[in-house]
Design a protein around this motif. Structure first.
Motif, PDB file in Angstrom:
ATOM      1  N   SER A 311       0.981  -1.481   0.144  1.00  0.00           N
ATOM      2  CA  SER A 311      -0.061   0.204  -0.143  1.00  0.00           C
ATOM      3  C   SER A 311       1.133   1.221  -0.042  1.00  0.00           C
ATOM      4  O   SER A 311       1.153   2.251  -0.585  1.00  0.00           O
ATOM      5  N   PHE A 312       1.629   1.201   0.561  1.00  0.00           N
ATOM      6  CA  PHE A 312       2.462   2.734   1.144  1.00  0.00           C
ATOM      7  C   PHE A 312       3.050   2.445  -0.773  1.00  0.00           C
ATOM      8  O   PHE A 312       3.961   4.320  -1.439  1.00  0.00           O
ATOM      9  N   PHE A 313       3.666   1.962  -1.366  1.00  0.00           N
ATOM     10  CA  PHE A 313       4.611   2.129  -2.986  1.00  0.00           C
ATOM     11  C   PHE A 313       3.670   2.198  -3.952  1.00  0.00           C
ATOM     12  O   PHE A 313       3.560   2.186  -5.157  1.00  0.00           O
ATOM     13  N   GLY A 314       2.215   1.814  -3.873  1.00  0.00           N
ATOM     14  CA  GLY A 314       1.493   1.097  -4.812  1.00  0.00           C
ATOM     15  C   GLY A 314       1.714   0.986  -5.565  1.00  0.00           C
ATOM     16  O   GLY A 314       0.749   0.618  -6.968  1.00  0.00           O
ATOM     17  N   PHE A 315       1.604  -0.705  -5.470  1.00  0.00           N
ATOM     18  CA  PHE A 315       1.697  -2.233  -6.206  1.00  0.00           C
ATOM     19  C   PHE A 315       0.580  -2.221  -6.468  1.00  0.00           C
ATOM     20  O   PHE A 315      -0.494  -2.613  -5.072  1.00  0.00           O
ATOM     21  N   ARG A 316      -0.259  -2.997  -7.246  1.00  0.00           N
ATOM     22  CA  ARG A 316      -1.117  -3.310  -7.760  1.00  0.00           C
ATOM     23  C   ARG A 316      -2.205  -4.720  -7.392  1.00  0.00           C
ATOM     24  O   ARG A 316      -0.782  -5.067  -8.995  1.00  0.00           O
ATOM     25  N   ALA A 317      -2.620  -5.163  -7.784  1.00  0.00           N
ATOM     26  CA  ALA A 317      -2.922  -6.558  -7.382  1.00  0.00           C
ATOM     27  C   ALA A 317      -3.943  -7.234  -8.521  1.00  0.00           C
ATOM     28  O   ALA A 317      -5.144  -6.575  -8.107  1.00  0.00           O
ATOM     29  N   SER A 318      -3.491  -7.037  -9.614  1.00  0.00           N
ATOM     30  CA  SER A 318      -4.237  -6.806 -10.879  1.00  0.00           C
ATOM     31  C   SER A 318      -3.606  -7.860 -11.704  1.00  0.00           C
ATOM     32  O   SER A 318      -2.426  -8.421 -12.037  1.00  0.00           O
ATOM     33  N   ARG A 319      -4.427  -8.291 -12.615  1.00  0.00           N
ATOM     34  CA  ARG A 319      -4.253  -9.056 -13.762  1.00  0.00           C
ATOM     35  C   ARG A 319      -4.078  -9.147 -15.343  1.00  0.00           C
ATOM     36  O   ARG A 319      -3.072  -9.542 -16.142  1.00  0.00           O
ATOM     37  N   SER A 320      -3.683  -7.571 -15.341  1.00  0.00           N
ATOM     38  CA  SER A 320      -3.983  -6.615 -16.756  1.00  0.00           C
ATOM     39  C   SER A 320      -2.573  -6.991 -16.753  1.00  0.00           C
ATOM     40  O   SER A 320      -1.238  -6.567 -16.415  1.00  0.00           O
ATOM     41  N   THR A 321      -1.857  -6.643 -17.926  1.00  0.00           N
ATOM     42  CA  THR A 321      -1.159  -6.273 -19.014  1.00  0.00           C
ATOM     43  C   THR A 321       0.108  -4.895 -18.586  1.00  0.00           C
ATOM     44  O   THR A 321       0.653  -5.009 -17.870  1.00  0.00           O
ATOM     45  N   ALA A 326       3.161  -2.116 -14.905  1.00  0.00           N
ATOM     46  CA  ALA A 326       3.824  -0.841 -13.460  1.00  0.00           C
ATOM     47  C   ALA A 326       4.688  -1.653 -12.659  1.00  0.00           C
ATOM     48  O   ALA A 326       5.360  -1.349 -12.084  1.00  0.00           O
ATOM     49  N   ASN A 327       3.709  -3.159 -12.460  1.00  0.00           N
ATOM     50  CA  ASN A 327       4.723  -3.046 -10.455  1.00  0.00           C
ATOM     51  C   ASN A 327       6.124  -4.210 -10.659  1.00  0.00           C
ATOM     52  O   ASN A 327       6.477  -3.779  -9.932  1.00  0.00           O
ATOM     53  N   ARG A 328       5.892  -4.626 -11.725  1.00  0.00           N
ATOM     54  CA  ARG A 328       7.412  -5.179 -12.487  1.00  0.00           C
ATOM     55  C   ARG A 328       8.671  -3.726 -12.309  1.00  0.00           C
ATOM     56  O   ARG A 328       9.591  -3.898 -11.830  1.00  0.00           O
ATOM     57  N   ASP A 329       8.085  -2.707 -13.169  1.00  0.00           N
ATOM     58  CA  ASP A 329       8.540  -1.598 -13.625  1.00  0.00           C
ATOM     59  C   ASP A 329       9.044  -0.598 -11.963  1.00  0.00           C
ATOM     60  O   ASP A 329      10.646  -0.347 -11.970  1.00  0.00           O
ATOM     61  N   CYS A 398       9.701  -7.782   0.822  1.00  0.00           N
ATOM     62  CA  CYS A 398       8.783  -7.445   0.159  1.00  0.00           C
ATOM     63  C   CYS A 398       8.594  -6.792  -1.152  1.00  0.00           C
ATOM     64  O   CYS A 398       7.453  -7.245  -2.437  1.00  0.00           O
ATOM     65  N   ILE A 399       9.499  -6.606  -1.753  1.00  0.00           N
ATOM     66  CA  ILE A 399       9.764  -5.724  -2.551  1.00  0.00           C
ATOM     67  C   ILE A 399       9.940  -6.792  -3.863  1.00  0.00           C
ATOM     68  O   ILE A 399       9.030  -7.440  -4.848  1.00  0.00           O
ATOM     69  N   ASP A 400      10.577  -7.823  -3.488  1.00  0.00           N
ATOM     70  CA  ASP A 400      10.810  -9.582  -4.240  1.00  0.00           C
ATOM     71  C   ASP A 400       9.101  -9.791  -5.105  1.00  0.00           C
ATOM     72  O   ASP A 400       9.848 -10.489  -5.498  1.00  0.00           O
ATOM     73  N   GLU A 401       8.446  -9.568  -4.106  1.00  0.00           N
ATOM     74  CA  GLU A 401       7.923  -9.948  -4.215  1.00  0.00           C
ATOM     75  C   GLU A 401       7.248  -9.607  -5.257  1.00  0.00           C
ATOM     76  O   GLU A 401       6.268 -10.566  -6.108  1.00  0.00           O
ATOM     77  N   TRP A 402       7.025  -8.514  -5.419  1.00  0.00           N
ATOM     78  CA  TRP A 402       6.321  -7.669  -7.017  1.00  0.00           C
ATOM     79  C   TRP A 402       7.661  -7.612  -7.765  1.00  0.00           C
ATOM     80  O   TRP A 402       6.681  -7.137  -9.350  1.00  0.00           O
ATOM     81  N   LEU A 403       8.619  -8.455  -8.995  1.00  0.00           N
ATOM     82  CA  LEU A 403       9.719  -8.186  -9.365  1.00  0.00           C
ATOM     83  C   LEU A 403       8.934  -8.528 -10.579  1.00  0.00           C
ATOM     84  O   LEU A 403       9.779  -8.170 -11.743  1.00  0.00           O
ATOM     85  N   THR A 404       7.951  -9.399 -10.201  1.00  0.00           N
ATOM     86  CA  THR A 404       8.029 -10.354 -11.532  1.00  0.00           C
ATOM     87  C   THR A 404       6.057  -9.711 -12.089  1.00  0.00           C
ATOM     88  O   THR A 404       5.332 -10.429 -12.843  1.00  0.00           O
ATOM     89  N   GLY A 405       5.847  -8.574 -11.314  1.00  0.00           N
ATOM     90  CA  GLY A 405       4.217  -8.351 -11.898  1.00  0.00           C
ATOM     91  C   GLY A 405       3.281  -8.618 -11.179  1.00  0.00           C
ATOM     92  O   GLY A 405       2.497  -7.889 -11.263  1.00  0.00           O
ATOM     93  N   VAL A 406       3.286 -10.334 -10.678  1.00  0.00           N
ATOM     94  CA  VAL A 406       2.563 -10.411  -9.520  1.00  0.00           C
ATOM     95  C   VAL A 406       2.661 -11.377  -8.674  1.00  0.00           C
ATOM     96  O   VAL A 406       4.090 -11.384  -8.300  1.00  0.00           O
ATOM     97  N   ARG A 407       2.503 -10.423  -7.773  1.00  0.00           N
ATOM     98  CA  ARG A 407       2.784 -11.224  -6.299  1.00  0.00           C
ATOM     99  C   ARG A 407       3.057 -12.001  -5.874  1.00  0.00           C
ATOM    100  O   ARG A 407       2.212 -13.171  -5.923  1.00  0.00           O
ATOM    101  N   GLU A 408       4.247 -13.032  -5.774  1.00  0.00           N
ATOM    102  CA  GLU A 408       4.741 -14.175  -5.091  1.00  0.00           C
ATOM    103  C   GLU A 408       5.308 -14.247  -4.116  1.00  0.00           C
ATOM    104  O   GLU A 408       5.769 -13.369  -3.550  1.00  0.00           O
ATOM    105  N   ASP A 409       4.464 -15.376  -3.080  1.00  0.00           N
ATOM    106  CA  ASP A 409       5.026 -15.803  -2.102  1.00  0.00           C
ATOM    107  C   ASP A 409       6.581 -16.171  -1.633  1.00  0.00           C
ATOM    108  O   ASP A 409       6.645 -16.983  -2.358  1.00  0.00           O
ATOM    109  N   ILE A 410       7.372 -14.792  -0.859  1.00  0.00           N
ATOM    110  CA  ILE A 410       8.612 -16.048  -1.088  1.00  0.00           C
ATOM    111  C   ILE A 410       8.748 -15.629   0.862  1.00  0.00           C
ATOM    112  O   ILE A 410       8.800 -14.368   1.564  1.00  0.00           O
TER     113      ILE A 410
END
Length: 455
Positions: A311-321, A326-329, A398-410
């Motif tokens: 929520s602080f950095f604005g990652f979005r849990a969405s499946r859109s391209t 945007a999450n990856r960048d 927590c940031i590493d979980e968003w490196l692929t663009g979709v959150r993965e549990d690490i």
């Protein structure tokens, strides 16, 4: 067109197969023709009977789904708060764990086989060594328990130790310590103090200080819980566990070895004894129960920081391209040059003044008046640099979980993120050394602590 024909043929084949299956049930005269042949059921009869079959099947499937849901809820509850259970629920045990106590009950243990007969004429004579004797050191005080002391000549330096001891005892009173050959057990009171003799020290162990287990260990899993001990031990253990968690995050978030963890556990136990006023002997089982909290406290911090970071950095849990890109960048930009540690990560200004660090500390240790940061405030004053490095390592995870663009549990494991923690700790120490005349890092930690206390 071909696809529609294929699907239609498949449905027709399924209907014919259902009709063939129902022919076996229609064995009465009503299910036969005038010539006695077995007649094929109509589509209406096939539909009616298939619906009647679906009732019990759906009920069984629904019941299995409910049981699976209850089992999952029980497993989650046990993982979140294992101290609330006396033993691990039997529903969570595997078949091997359930049969652990009885898997060998049907087997008979063979007795020691009789000695083989041999001819004495073919056996060389045996050279007998000096007979081993056991000596007991008794204390002249009434109620002391004798301690066995072996006089085996195979022990290293036994003869030298005897001569040295004899020389050292010349200056003592001959009535204080006497030696006699052990002939049988002595009878003493159950409440007597046991005297342990060694080469270096004489230690007095008070049986009243030994932790007592008041609940029996039943079931296949012989696992101790805090609720298995008496009230005094339980009180000291609960306090020592909380202090141990504080010492871990402020002094050694990633202990190098089990020896370091044991030292921290002993320190926590001494402080807990001073706080509670009870003196209970620390046993290996109690140490093990405390050291299990090392990974628990790191995992708890990771779980709480996950939502705050997103929520602080604005990652979005969405499946859109667009959202995935945007999450990856965003994740790559935050990790570049440790930008997430700055107050303004885009311009890289205000290092180690990020509001996310403050939010994580508040949420983890200062959320309410019964949190560890308030109850055990002495361990957080001043705020440890190692704890700041730990929070930064968790944010990076927590940031590493968003490196692929979709959150993965690490998982925040020691193997993966202990080097990351060390990098942040070295960076903090370099910053402290270079700004030593201005004491900037000390000002930052003091401000974090003040805001956390009075928020």
């Amino acid at each position: 067109m071909a696809g529609k024909l294929a699907s239609r043929r498949g449905s027709q084949n399924a209907l014919l197969q259902a009709q063939d299956d129902l022919c076996a049930q229609m064995v009465s005269t009503a299910g036969r023709t005038a010539s006695g042949r077995q007649r094929r059921p109509t589509e209406k009869e096939t539909y009616r009977i298939s619906k009647s079959r679906q009732g019990p099947d759906r009920k069984i499937a629904l019941q299995a789904k409910v049981e699976k849901h209850n089992l999952k809820a029980l497993r989650t509850k046990y993982q979140m708060n294992p101290d609330a259970f006396d033993d691990e629920p039997t529903e969570l045990l595997s078949e091997i764990d359930r049969d652990e106590d009885t898997m060998f009950s049907h087997r008979s243990v063979p007795l020691k086989p009789p000695a083989l007969s041999y001819s004495t004429s073919k056996t060389p004579p045996t050279i007998l060594g000096p007979k081993k004797t056991s000596k007991v050191i008794t204390n002249s005080k009434k109620g002391s328990v004798p301690v066995m002391a072996s006089s085996d000549d195979d022990n290293n330096g036994s003869s030298n130790d005897k001569s040295d001891d004899s020389g050292n005892d010349n200056g003592h009173d001959s009535d204080s310590n006497t030696e006699s050959v052990w002939k049988g057990p002595n009878t003493v009171n159950d409440n007597a103090r046991v005297t342990v003799s060694s080469k270096h020290h004489l230690e007095d162990i008070d049986e009243e200080n030994i932790p007592k287990i008041v609940k029996g260990l039943n079931g296949a899993r012989q696992r101790l819980k805090a609720g298995d001990f008496d009230d005094d031990t339980k009180h000291v253990l609960t306090t020592a566990t909380s202090i141990y968690r504080c010492l871990i995050v402020t002094r050694t978030p990633f202990p190098e070895s089990l020896i370091v963890e044991t030292k921290v556990a002993k320190h926590a136990w001494r402080d807990a004894s001073d706080v509670t006023g009870f003196t209970v002997q620390l046993t290996p089982s109690l140490v093990k129960m405390m050291t299990k909290r090392t990974s628990h406290v790191r995992g708890e911090l990771k779980t709480k920081m996950r939502g705050l970071t997103a929520s602080f950095f604005g990652f979005r849990a969405s499946r859109s391209t667009v959202a995935i890109q945007a999450n990856r960048d965003l994740a790559e930009a935050l990790k570049e040059g440790t930008s997430f540690a700055f107050k303004d990560w885009e311009t890289k200004s205000g290092i180690y003044k990020s509001d996310l660090i403050q939010s994580g500390i508040n949420y983890m240790w200062f959320a309410n008046c019964v949190d560890e940061g308030i109850v055990y405030a002495s361990y957080f004053d001043p705020l440890s640099v190692k704890m700041i490095a730990l929070v930064l390592a968790v944010i990076e995870c927590c940031i590493d979980e968003w490196l692929t663009g979709v959150r993965e549990d690490i998982k925040f494991t020691s193997v993966t993120y202990s080097p990351v923690y060390m990098l942040h700790l070295e960076s903090l120490r370099r910053f402290e050394d270079r700004t030593a005349p201005y004491k900037l890092l000390r000002r930052i930690t003091d401000n974090l602590l003040d805001v956390a206390r009075f928020i």
